[in-house]
Design a protein around this motif. Structure first.
Motif, PDB file in Angstrom:
ATOM      1  N   GLU A 324     -10.522 -38.394   1.746  1.00  0.00           N
ATOM      2  CA  GLU A 324     -10.732 -39.396   0.711  1.00  0.00           C
ATOM      3  C   GLU A 324     -12.096 -39.255   0.048  1.00  0.00           C
ATOM      4  OE1 GLU A 324     -11.412 -41.675   4.680  1.00  0.00           O
ATOM      5  OE2 GLU A 324     -10.540 -39.785   3.986  1.00  0.00           O
ATOM      6  N   ASP A 325     -13.026 -38.521   0.699  1.00  0.00           N
ATOM      7  CA  ASP A 325     -14.349 -38.304   0.125  1.00  0.00           C
ATOM      8  C   ASP A 325     -14.378 -37.138  -0.862  1.00  0.00           C
ATOM      9  OD1 ASP A 325     -15.491 -40.377   1.489  1.00  0.00           O
ATOM     10  OD2 ASP A 325     -16.342 -39.144   3.092  1.00  0.00           O
ATOM     11  N   ILE A 326     -13.356 -36.296  -0.846  1.00  0.00           N
ATOM     12  CA  ILE A 326     -13.400 -35.068  -1.656  1.00  0.00           C
ATOM     13  C   ILE A 326     -13.477 -35.368  -3.153  1.00  0.00           C
ATOM     14  CG2 ILE A 326     -12.122 -32.974  -2.300  1.00  0.00           C
ATOM     15  CD1 ILE A 326     -11.216 -32.818   0.663  1.00  0.00           C
ATOM     16  N   PRO A 327     -12.630 -36.239  -3.718  1.00  0.00           N
ATOM     17  CA  PRO A 327     -12.776 -36.534  -5.158  1.00  0.00           C
ATOM     18  C   PRO A 327     -14.152 -37.107  -5.500  1.00  0.00           C
ATOM     19  CG  PRO A 327     -10.664 -37.340  -4.339  1.00  0.00           C
ATOM     20  CD  PRO A 327     -11.473 -36.960  -3.139  1.00  0.00           C
ATOM     21  N   LEU A 328     -14.651 -37.980  -4.641  1.00  0.00           N
ATOM     22  CA  LEU A 328     -15.961 -38.599  -4.869  1.00  0.00           C
ATOM     23  C   LEU A 328     -17.059 -37.540  -4.878  1.00  0.00           C
ATOM     24  CD1 LEU A 328     -16.852 -41.625  -5.098  1.00  0.00           C
ATOM     25  CD2 LEU A 328     -17.436 -41.501  -2.684  1.00  0.00           C
ATOM     26  N   LEU A 329     -17.037 -36.655  -3.869  1.00  0.00           N
ATOM     27  CA  LEU A 329     -18.050 -35.608  -3.772  1.00  0.00           C
ATOM     28  C   LEU A 329     -17.924 -34.596  -4.907  1.00  0.00           C
ATOM     29  CD1 LEU A 329     -17.873 -35.015   0.075  1.00  0.00           C
ATOM     30  CD2 LEU A 329     -19.940 -35.687  -1.165  1.00  0.00           C
ATOM     31  N   ALA A 330     -16.683 -34.213  -5.199  1.00  0.00           N
ATOM     32  CA  ALA A 330     -16.464 -33.200  -6.248  1.00  0.00           C
ATOM     33  C   ALA A 330     -16.994 -33.688  -7.596  1.00  0.00           C
ATOM     34  CB  ALA A 330     -14.980 -32.862  -6.336  1.00  0.00           C
ATOM     35  N   ASN A 331     -16.704 -34.924  -7.944  1.00  0.00           N
ATOM     36  CA  ASN A 331     -17.177 -35.455  -9.232  1.00  0.00           C
ATOM     37  C   ASN A 331     -18.685 -35.661  -9.223  1.00  0.00           C
ATOM     38  OD1 ASN A 331     -14.880 -35.915 -11.153  1.00  0.00           O
ATOM     39  ND2 ASN A 331     -14.046 -36.945  -9.369  1.00  0.00           N
ATOM     40  N   HIS A 332     -19.236 -36.058  -8.080  1.00  0.00           N
ATOM     41  CA  HIS A 332     -20.698 -36.199  -7.966  1.00  0.00           C
ATOM     42  C   HIS A 332     -21.377 -34.853  -8.181  1.00  0.00           C
ATOM     43  CE1 HIS A 332     -24.628 -37.369  -6.404  1.00  0.00           C
ATOM     44  NE2 HIS A 332     -24.562 -36.345  -5.575  1.00  0.00           N
ATOM     45  N   PHE A 333     -20.877 -33.815  -7.511  1.00  0.00           N
ATOM     46  CA  PHE A 333     -21.453 -32.480  -7.672  1.00  0.00           C
ATOM     47  C   PHE A 333     -21.255 -31.971  -9.096  1.00  0.00           C
ATOM     48  CE2 PHE A 333     -20.497 -31.676  -2.893  1.00  0.00           C
ATOM     49  CZ  PHE A 333     -21.668 -32.334  -2.545  1.00  0.00           C
ATOM     50  N   LEU A 334     -20.098 -32.262  -9.683  1.00  0.00           N
ATOM     51  CA  LEU A 334     -19.796 -31.788 -11.035  1.00  0.00           C
ATOM     52  C   LEU A 334     -20.815 -32.328 -12.036  1.00  0.00           C
ATOM     53  CD1 LEU A 334     -17.568 -30.204 -12.699  1.00  0.00           C
ATOM     54  CD2 LEU A 334     -16.692 -32.458 -13.282  1.00  0.00           C
ATOM     55  N   HIS A 335     -21.086 -33.634 -11.974  1.00  0.00           N
ATOM     56  CA  HIS A 335     -22.031 -34.225 -12.921  1.00  0.00           C
ATOM     57  C   HIS A 335     -23.448 -33.720 -12.681  1.00  0.00           C
ATOM     58  CE1 HIS A 335     -18.853 -37.564 -13.187  1.00  0.00           C
ATOM     59  NE2 HIS A 335     -18.770 -36.830 -14.267  1.00  0.00           N
TER      60      HIS A 335
END
Length: 470
Positions: A324-335
């Motif tokens: 459940e953390d993967i979308p949160l982390l992926a978008n955080h890293f992306l920005h």
């Protein structure tokens, strides 16, 4: 009713109340809400377990006698998954011995029915004062854990424990796979501690040659060895007053383990080539991905050093266990990386995000960061497409099924297993499945399975073809 303010340390604390008596549940809820608490309720241990997966409360108040699993079984479940979560049991006279035994196993307290309202509120306040704060309210200022991006219940429990540990000077051993974020957690513990304004220094014990590691840790005086043209303060002295992270402590050579143990015992370091010791005040956090117990058994790690370092142990879950953390982390890293590469990226295409969530992630959060950095460097459209994510992953993704697809797959595999077990005998297979033959035949037709194929398999001693019955 007199209004009780609850614990001064936990205003508006969230409580989970478990009781199969609807009237008792309603009375407890009203009383606790009047005292200023947020209250969630459950009528069984199973329902309480489901609630815990959704949102972690700060305290659980449970009846001992419940339908199905009882309150003691619920406590065991909580203790295994949320060791810092306090539990108070309500018990009838006949179950007092069980409740007394439970307190020896870690239940915070128990009250007998009919309970005294003031005593109940006092017990709750005491438990909340001693317990780990809720992750959402661990501290009004969340800056101490700002680098750790998560909405996982497991990580929330871990951070609550980390906050508690940070308030002491106890040595901490961080366990977890490579790339799971052990250094970030060590930094968070340092920032939450009284040493936050002092240095935080990290050293990788496996990345520095043994000949240099002693000098790096403890320092040396001029002329101590051939290249020692000047005196050098070691990392212990540099971290004085603060925190020293000994990363990959399991890779420290045995000879240095002895010297480290002496420093921890004497709270002083002696630089290489010096006859004088210098007192140091350092909080030690160590980290490893190795099995130190196995290393001790093999004679590769000192038992006395292990117990010095492992006063409190915290284990970071691998990324695959907190998807459940993967979308949160992926978008955080992306920005974050889009700004670094000066790219106008708005997010991931739904299929791309689905692929990220489904990937195995053997390299954990570090691997996810590297994958996102690659797609940021190569993206030509604002929305990162699936093809680019698949290219960066370079491994086949775990297939994510809908509920209906997963159910259908399980049902078919279950039927195939029964037919194999019974050599295609439908009557025997139906009996094992606890279904009548007519219903069982309908299930076989639904999945296009032919019992005769499995009879032939039994006769020939061969496995059925993968498309059997189709």
């Amino acid at each position: 009713m007199e209004r009780h303010t609850g614990s001064a340390t936990a205003p508006h604390a969230r409580l989970l109340v478990v009781d199969d008596d609807a009237d008792m549940l309603r009375l407890l809820s009203l009383r606790l809400r009047a005292a200023g608490y947020q209250v969630a309720t459950a009528a069984s241990a199973e329902a309480a377990m489901a609630q815990l997966e959704i949102e972690r409360p700060q305290l659980v108040l449970s009846d001992v006698r419940l339908p199905g699993r009882d309150g003691l079984a619920l406590f065991d479940h909580i203790r295994a998954r949320h060791p810092a979560l306090p539990v108070i049991l309500l018990t009838a006279h006949g179950t007092i011995p069980d409740a007394v035994e439970a307190t020896s196993r870690g239940v915070f307290s128990y009250l007998t029915k009919p309970y005294d309202a003031k005593e109940l509120l006092d017990k709750i306040a005491q438990a909340l004062a001693l317990a780990a704060p809720a992750p959402s309210a661990a501290q009004a200022d969340q800056a101490w854990r700002a680098e750790i991006i998560s909405r996982s219940a497991r990580m929330a429990d871990l951070l609550a424990e980390a906050w508690m540990v940070a308030q002491s000077d106890a040595s901490v051993l961080l366990r977890g796979d490579s790339g799971s974020g052990k250094e970030l957690l060590a930094r968070a513990i340092h920032r939450a501690s009284r040493r936050a304004r002092q240095p935080f220094i990290a050293v990788n014990c496996g990345a520095i040659p043994e000949a240099l590691l002693e000098s790096e840790l403890f320092g040396h005086v001029k002329g101590a060895f051939t290249d020692a043209v000047t005196s050098h303060r070691g990392l212990f002295q540099a971290a004085d007053g603060g925190t020293l992270l000994l990363d990959e402590i399991g890779d420290m050579p045995p000879a240095l383990q002895v010297k480290l143990l002496r420093v921890l015992q004497e709270r002083a370091v002696r630089p290489v080539g010096s006859s004088q010791s210098h007192p140091v005040d350092v909080r030690i956090v160590s980290a490893t991905h190795r099995d130190l117990e196995a290393a001790m058994a093999a004679g590769q790690f000192r038992e006395d050093l292990y117990y010095r370092l492992n006063v409190v142990s915290l284990t970071l879950p691998p990324l695959a266990e907190r998807r459940e953390d993967i979308p949160l982390l992926a978008n955080h890293f992306l920005h974050k990386l889009a700004a670094k590469y000066e790219r106008r990226l708005s997010g991931f295409a739904p299929e791309a995000l689905k692929a990220l969530v489904a990937a195995p992630w053997p390299g954990n959060v570090r691997q996810l960061y590297n994958v996102v950095e690659q797609v940021c460097a190569l993206a030509t459209t604002p929305l990162v497409p699936l093809a680019l994510v698949q290219r960066a992953l370079r491994v086949p993704s775990v297939q994510v099924l809908t509920y209906a697809e997963a159910k259908q797959r399980f049902e078919r595999e279950y039927l195939v297993g029964l037919l194999k077990l019974t050599d295609g005998n439908v009557a025997d297979a139906a009996r094992l499945a606890d279904r009548n033959r007519t219903e069982f035949y309908r299930l076989l037709q639904k999945h296009e399975l032919t019992p005769g194929h499995f009879q032939a398999e039994a006769a020939a001693g061969l496995s059925p073809p993968s498309d059997a019955g189709k």
